[in-house]
Design a protein around this motif. Sequence first.
Motif, PDB file in Angstrom:
ATOM      1  N   TYR A 251      60.552  -4.417  33.248  1.00 17.41           N
ATOM      2  CA  TYR A 251      60.627  -5.868  33.042  1.00 17.41           C
ATOM      3  C   TYR A 251      61.756  -6.264  32.090  1.00 17.41           C
TER       4      TYR A 251
ATOM      5  N   ASP B 269      62.459 -12.292  20.813  1.00 11.90           N
ATOM      6  CA  ASP B 269      61.392 -12.818  21.646  1.00 11.90           C
ATOM      7  C   ASP B 269      60.038 -12.238  21.231  1.00 11.90           C
TER       8      ASP B 269
ATOM      9  N   ALA C 291      54.406 -18.275  33.547  1.00 12.94           N
ATOM     10  CA  ALA C 291      54.955 -17.270  32.631  1.00 12.94           C
ATOM     11  C   ALA C 291      53.842 -16.503  31.909  1.00 12.94           C
TER      12      ALA C 291
ATOM     13  N   PHE D  94      64.835  -8.814  32.941  1.00 14.47           N
ATOM     14  CA  PHE D  94      65.004  -9.982  32.080  1.00 14.47           C
ATOM     15  C   PHE D  94      66.450 -10.046  31.585  1.00 14.47           C
TER      16      PHE D  94
ATOM     17  N   MET E 165      59.301 -13.655  36.651  1.00 14.16           N
ATOM     18  CA  MET E 165      60.669 -13.193  36.390  1.00 14.16           C
ATOM     19  C   MET E 165      61.350 -12.783  37.686  1.00 14.16           C
TER      20      MET E 165
ATOM     21  N   ARG F   3      62.873 -19.868  32.770  1.00 16.02           N
ATOM     22  CA  ARG F   3      62.277 -20.417  33.991  1.00 16.02           C
ATOM     23  C   ARG F   3      62.503 -21.933  34.072  1.00 16.02           C
TER      24      ARG F   3
ATOM     25  N   HIS G 146      61.329 -16.408  28.110  1.00 15.36           N
ATOM     26  CA  HIS G 146      60.991 -16.418  29.537  1.00 15.36           C
ATOM     27  C   HIS G 146      60.703 -17.852  29.981  1.00 15.36           C
TER      28      HIS G 146
ATOM     29  N   ARG H 217      53.671 -12.990  34.597  1.00 18.67           N
ATOM     30  CA  ARG H 217      54.951 -12.749  33.932  1.00 18.67           C
ATOM     31  C   ARG H 217      55.958 -12.027  34.822  1.00 18.67           C
TER      32      ARG H 217
ATOM     33  N   SER I  79      56.147 -15.679  26.697  1.00 21.34           N
ATOM     34  CA  SER I  79      57.417 -15.473  25.997  1.00 21.34           C
ATOM     35  C   SER I  79      58.203 -16.781  25.965  1.00 21.34           C
TER      36      SER I  79
END
Length: 139
Positions: free
Chosen positions: A38, A59, A91, A42, A99, A71, A67, A95, A64
């Motif tokens: 992940y 973060d 999110a 990211f 993403m 988004r 994140h 998650r 997050s």
Amino acid sequence: MTTTMTVMQPLMSNNMWSTQLFDCFDDMEICCCGLWCYPCLFCRTLKDLNENCCILCCDAGVPSPVHLALRYGVRKQYGIQGSLCGDCCTAFWCRECSMCQVAREIKYRKMQQQPTTTVINIQPAQVQAPGYPAAPSHY
């Protein structure tokens, strides 16, 4: 004679995500990266937007904040319908799928903006004057 034309593809005018949240298998590279690494997906997604992935060091939290901002920013950049509440829920509870959806959207939108080159072969037409025979083709 060959003519080369560069054609710009039209941008998506749809105000919806190009893929659904759980369409992870539409792009196996993004799916595998999002599932097994992940942070790598990211960081790659941030780089696709010309952002510095070092922000991931700052973060923390669930969902997050980075994140969520990513988004929301992608949704606003491409005019995709939705709400901050929906982004937050997505999110938080989905998650990795979220993403992957964001990464696919960026990839698909960028692909649509790429010019495509079309090569057209044009054969010159023989013109014959009235009353004269056609010229031999060996000249």
